[in-house]
Design an enzyme around this catalytic site. Sequence first.
Site, PDB file in Angstrom:
ATOM      1  N   ARG A 285      -2.340  -5.085  -7.611  1.00 54.41           N
ATOM      2  CA  ARG A 285      -3.783  -5.138  -7.818  1.00 54.41           C
ATOM      3  C   ARG A 285      -4.489  -5.776  -6.628  1.00 54.41           C
ATOM      4  O   ARG A 285      -5.549  -5.304  -6.200  1.00 54.41           O
ATOM      5  CB  ARG A 285      -4.089  -5.873  -9.123  1.00 54.41           C
ATOM      6  N   TYR A 412      -6.514   3.371 -10.429  1.00 52.80           N
ATOM      7  CA  TYR A 412      -5.112   3.017 -10.661  1.00 52.80           C
ATOM      8  C   TYR A 412      -4.849   1.519 -10.557  1.00 52.80           C
ATOM      9  O   TYR A 412      -5.711   0.739 -10.181  1.00 52.80           O
ATOM     10  CB  TYR A 412      -4.157   3.826  -9.794  1.00 52.80           C
ATOM     11  N   GLU A 413      -3.625   1.149 -10.981  1.00 51.47           N
ATOM     12  CA  GLU A 413      -3.216  -0.257 -11.100  1.00 51.47           C
ATOM     13  C   GLU A 413      -4.123  -1.033 -12.055  1.00 51.47           C
ATOM     14  O   GLU A 413      -4.427  -2.203 -11.836  1.00 51.47           O
ATOM     15  CB  GLU A 413      -3.162  -0.939  -9.729  1.00 51.47           C
ATOM     16  N   GLY A 414      -4.513  -0.379 -13.131  1.00 52.87           N
ATOM     17  CA  GLY A 414      -5.422  -0.975 -14.096  1.00 52.87           C
ATOM     18  C   GLY A 414      -6.851  -0.654 -13.696  1.00 52.87           C
ATOM     19  O   GLY A 414      -7.335  -1.152 -12.677  1.00 52.87           O
TER      20      GLY A 414
END
Length: 545
Positions: A285, A412-414
Amino acid sequence: MTFRSAVHDQRLVLDHVVRIGELSNDLEMVGAVLEGAGQLAEGEFAPLDRIGDTVGAKWTPDGVVMPDGYKAAYKAFVDGGWMTLAAPEAYGGQGLPLALSAALMEDLNAANIGFALLPMLSMGAIEALQHHGSEELKDKYLATIVSGEWPATKNLTEPLAGSDVGALKTKAEPNDDGSWRVTGTKIYITYGDHDLAEQIVHLVLARTPAAPEGTRGISLFLVPKVLPDGTANDLKCVSIEHKLGIHASPTCVMSYGDHGGATGWLIGPENQGMRSMFTMMNNARLNVGLQGVGISERATQRAVAYALDRRQGGKAIAEHPDVRRMLLRMRALTMGSRALVYYAFGQIDRGAKGDAEAGYRGDVLTPLAKAWGTDVGCEVASLGIQVHGGMGYIEETGAAQHLRDARIAPIYEGTNGIQAADLVGRKLGLDGGLAFDGLIAEVEAEAEHPLLIALTDSVEVAAASLRSASADDRLAGSYPFLTMCSVMVAGWLVERLAKAPDANARDKAAAEYFCAVVVPEALGLGAAAESGAAMLYACEASALA
């Protein structure tokens, strides 16, 4: 347009925001890393950016093939030891601060974001394996991941399990020798297959027999492309996605166990896979936040070069007030996002050295760095197109690619919405609320610009309101609140940068613009942060069609 690494800007932030001298006593080495990383990005990665976009990674029945030049460039990256910067010394790493590695990744993202995704995933895998893997697994795999010789991936998402990770169906069944048979399908697997290395180390989430439902029943497994005896494992890339951007990055659909089960080994305790995966995800993140910084830097450089060259009305368009406004905004947002993201890395570095308060602050800053950093990347890339006018909409200028590449980063990545939910759901109350409140107190103690002081007061009021609100009301206001917090921290840091003795006229102008224009924009979000959820449900969702 020739890309140039932002060495001055990086050094300014490292010295005055990260305070790298407190993390490393070799400042000459810091300068050498910045110069060398810039040369790698400019000389090896940037020249391949265009072919990566126009040709991209190609799926074949025998595996994914990367564009011409990528294999040699990745070899130069590995041979130069760049993967080892912040990796553990016990496994061949240099043990340098993460904040210094951040400068390398900013350069690579700016030069060629699709290519930079390959080492980014390996960095997270190193942390996950270092903290949760058995000694046997670390001895077999960690040194070659650290060197870059064996890149790694993260296999989380499935067709019916995206943000709801607990819904995943991939299975792992035990073998008599202590290994496991993994079967299932994973999607959106970045660099799940390619021809840049002989081995790829996959970290795969799966559910063991009789595991509890939801995330409490998920385990993490190391599943190599090639088994220790040299034979191919039972896994393959069955297709790659056709995407808006980052065409150089093969986004793979991975099938495990078509012929009985891919062999893997458990990382960490059974049913504790999410804890191991979050180690990898938190690193990712922050690095995705750096993607926003890198794209912003590249788009700004391209826009300024065009605006200086393009003439209208008898002068360069850079001299027209509205174009100058866009250029200064691009530079100010890039400066602010770089300061915020590097500051987060520096706090994580301090936490790793035993400073618990800094570690908590790094946790608070992570959703801000990821979400606002990538929002800035999209805004700056869009402004870059606008500066180019009609030519920005033509692919040959390269400006459009930056926006296409940037647009995935808030997803992406949350997703950034998940980052905002994390901020109001977990980080506001972290360490009994002291982690967030301590950040506010430090900004209040140092801020000088009246609008920055006003924003800090507004953030404090909104935080108190959200802490006492219902869950839905907190979530409804979470995104504007995250933006307020991010701009507050970035404003505090750019104000500090502008006062540094080595700040130049551009730094000071960008900092003034940030505090005078960007900060009051965030100040205006206070009402949205406290507006609650009721109005969002005033009509049925179907009525919004």
